[in-house]
Scaffold this active site. Structure first.
Site, PDB file in Angstrom:
ATOM      1  N   SER A 144       0.859  -1.190   0.000  1.00  0.00           N
ATOM      2  CA  SER A 144       0.000   0.000   0.000  1.00  0.00           C
ATOM      3  C   SER A 144       0.889   1.231   0.000  1.00  0.00           C
ATOM      4  CB  SER A 144      -0.880   0.010   1.254  1.00  0.00           C
ATOM      5  OG  SER A 144      -1.515   1.262   1.388  1.00  0.00           O
ATOM      6  N   TYR A 158      -1.314  -0.794  10.332  1.00  0.00           N
ATOM      7  CA  TYR A 158      -1.544  -1.234   8.947  1.00  0.00           C
ATOM      8  C   TYR A 158      -0.386  -0.787   8.052  1.00  0.00           C
ATOM      9  CZ  TYR A 158      -3.614  -1.274   4.246  1.00  0.00           C
ATOM     10  OH  TYR A 158      -3.853  -1.476   2.904  1.00  0.00           O
TER      11      TYR A 158
HETATM   12  P1  NAP Z   1     -11.645  -5.617   0.672  1.00  0.00           P
HETATM   13  O1  NAP Z   1     -12.616  -5.083  -0.330  1.00  0.00           O
HETATM   14  O2  NAP Z   1     -11.927  -5.409   2.117  1.00  0.00           O
HETATM   15  O3  NAP Z   1     -11.442  -7.174   0.374  1.00  0.00           O
HETATM   16  C1  NAP Z   1     -10.567  -7.898   1.202  1.00  0.00           C
HETATM   17  C2  NAP Z   1     -10.679  -9.359   0.874  1.00  0.00           C
HETATM   18  O4  NAP Z   1      -9.787 -10.065   1.747  1.00  0.00           O
HETATM   19  C3  NAP Z   1     -12.060  -9.913   1.104  1.00  0.00           C
HETATM   20  O5  NAP Z   1     -12.319 -10.893   0.123  1.00  0.00           O
HETATM   21  C4  NAP Z   1     -11.937 -10.547   2.480  1.00  0.00           C
HETATM   22  O6  NAP Z   1     -12.852 -11.594   2.677  1.00  0.00           O
HETATM   23  C5  NAP Z   1     -10.513 -11.076   2.424  1.00  0.00           C
HETATM   24  N1  NAP Z   1      -9.924 -11.322   3.737  1.00  0.00           N
HETATM   25  C6  NAP Z   1      -9.824 -10.478   4.775  1.00  0.00           C
HETATM   26  N2  NAP Z   1      -9.228 -11.100   5.801  1.00  0.00           N
HETATM   27  C7  NAP Z   1      -8.972 -12.362   5.392  1.00  0.00           C
HETATM   28  C8  NAP Z   1      -8.380 -13.491   6.000  1.00  0.00           C
HETATM   29  N3  NAP Z   1      -7.961 -13.443   7.267  1.00  0.00           N
HETATM   30  N4  NAP Z   1      -8.255 -14.624   5.276  1.00  0.00           N
HETATM   31  C9  NAP Z   1      -8.702 -14.692   4.002  1.00  0.00           C
HETATM   32  N5  NAP Z   1      -9.283 -13.650   3.378  1.00  0.00           N
HETATM   33  C10 NAP Z   1      -9.418 -12.508   4.068  1.00  0.00           C
HETATM   34  O7  NAP Z   1     -10.161  -5.041   0.408  1.00  0.00           O
HETATM   35  P2  NAP Z   1      -9.439  -4.429  -0.901  1.00  0.00           P
HETATM   36  O8  NAP Z   1      -9.579  -2.963  -0.835  1.00  0.00           O
HETATM   37  O9  NAP Z   1      -9.858  -5.168  -2.110  1.00  0.00           O
HETATM   38  O10 NAP Z   1      -7.918  -4.754  -0.525  1.00  0.00           O
HETATM   39  C11 NAP Z   1      -7.209  -5.857  -1.042  1.00  0.00           C
HETATM   40  C12 NAP Z   1      -5.742  -5.682  -0.678  1.00  0.00           C
HETATM   41  O11 NAP Z   1      -5.269  -4.435  -1.194  1.00  0.00           O
HETATM   42  C13 NAP Z   1      -5.465  -5.656   0.831  1.00  0.00           C
HETATM   43  O12 NAP Z   1      -4.252  -6.316   1.114  1.00  0.00           O
HETATM   44  C14 NAP Z   1      -5.344  -4.163   1.127  1.00  0.00           C
HETATM   45  O13 NAP Z   1      -4.554  -3.910   2.264  1.00  0.00           O
HETATM   46  C15 NAP Z   1      -4.679  -3.683  -0.152  1.00  0.00           C
HETATM   47  N6  NAP Z   1      -4.867  -2.243  -0.388  1.00  0.00           N
HETATM   48  C16 NAP Z   1      -6.114  -1.711  -0.537  1.00  0.00           C
HETATM   49  C17 NAP Z   1      -6.236  -0.334  -0.727  1.00  0.00           C
HETATM   50  C18 NAP Z   1      -7.577   0.340  -0.888  1.00  0.00           C
HETATM   51  O14 NAP Z   1      -7.645   1.577  -0.822  1.00  0.00           O
HETATM   52  N7  NAP Z   1      -8.649  -0.389  -1.108  1.00  0.00           N
HETATM   53  C19 NAP Z   1      -5.104   0.482  -0.750  1.00  0.00           C
HETATM   54  C20 NAP Z   1      -3.856  -0.110  -0.591  1.00  0.00           C
HETATM   55  C21 NAP Z   1      -3.754  -1.470  -0.410  1.00  0.00           C
HETATM   56  P3  NAP Z   1     -13.816 -11.646   4.003  1.00  0.00           P
HETATM   57  O15 NAP Z   1     -14.640 -10.418   3.994  1.00  0.00           O
HETATM   58  O16 NAP Z   1     -14.597 -12.896   3.808  1.00  0.00           O
HETATM   59  O17 NAP Z   1     -12.927 -11.668   5.193  1.00  0.00           O
END
Ligand code: NAP
Length: 249
Positions: A144, A158
């Protein structure tokens, strides 16, 4: 292209789901991991199959080593040899200063964002690494932009976990290069996904836009494009890279 199998953790929604569908368009079979949202993961798998690729939904909590072992065993038995891993599962927590953070909060953060990614990488290396009899492969970690800015007053835990992912990517890329495995990270900026709502940060999204040079949030598809490029043979000489997808932030 010969048939290639990809595991994406946390692919029931958001960036992981977008990467699953885009990877299928690029020819990958996809194992869609989720923790709780099986129905949503099944929809992602259906979208993969609609692209003519094979798909498999495998629930597992990446904070639990036994569930990770079962996840990789199921993928191997039902999809076949592994060629790629996207370490996408990750969480943020509610906004807090360090003087408000509990030991339980920190333990959960490290278990999911750090140990989960490292243990999934370990299992992938054991299957893909040439020294283990594999054919090589590729790993993409989700870092991130928070790793650079620290996120003071919001979620320093985080951002620390993502800074560690950067470090892990740099070191692991060098460690397994001779094993035929490329390791890179994508560093998204502020992307319009549910991660913000589930952690009580949704109202901060609009307020953050003026800090983004391109003056808009990113989309899950825009991050998925970077992930799928790093997975591809077009990125054959790219390893240890930290690719910002941030709109200039
Ligand atoms: P999201 O919409 O919250 O989706 C997260 C996914 O991870 C969901 O499918 C969730 O499933 C799963 N998950 C969470 N905890 C888990 C666990 N313990 N074991 C297995 N699956 C798990 O998040 P996103 O925004 O797509 O983010 C994806 C990645 O990108 C993350 O690593 C995040 O830190 C990174 N990121 C996101 C952003 C942003 O602004 N969105 C920015 C920088 C980095 P459940 O709900 O079933 O737990």
């Amino acid at each position: 292209m010969t048939e290639r199998n990809l595991l994406i953790t946390g692919a029931s929604r958001g960036i992981g789901a977008a990467a699953a569908v885009l990877a299928a368009k690029a020819g990958w079979n996809v194992a869609v991991n989720c923790r709780r949202e099986r129905a949503a993961a099944e929809e992602v798998a259906a979208a993969v199959r609609a692209e003519g690729r094979r798909a498999l939904v495998v629930p597992a909590d990446v904070a639990d080593e036994a569930q990770i072992l079962a996840l990789f065993a199921t993928v191997g038995a039902e999809l076949g040899p592994l060629h790629g891993l996207v370490n996408n599962a990750g969480v943020v927590d509610v906004a807090a200063r360090v003087d408000q953070m509990s030991a339980e909060r920190l333990a959960r953060m490290w278990a999911i964002n750090l140990s989960g990614s490292m243990l999934c990488a370990r299992e992938a290396i054991r299957r893909m690494g040439r020294s283990h009899g594999g054919a090589g492969g590729v790993i993409v970690n989700l870092s991130s932009a928070a790793a650079r800015v620290g996120s003071p007053g919001l979620y320093l835990d985080y951002s620390m976990s993502k800074a560690a992912i950067d470090h892990f990517t740099t070191g692991l890329a060098r460690e397994v290069a001779a094993d035929g495995i490329r390791v890179n990270a994508v560093r998204p900026g502020i992307i319009d996904t549910e991660i913000h709502a589930t952690s009580g940060h949704a109202e901060r999204l609009a307020a953050a836009v003026p800090q983004i040079p391109m003056a808009r949030l990113g989309t899950a598809d825009e991050v998925a494009q970077a992930i799928v490029w790093l997975l591809s043979d077009e990125a054959a000489y790219v390893t240890g890279a930290l690719l910002d997808v941030t709109g200039g932030r």
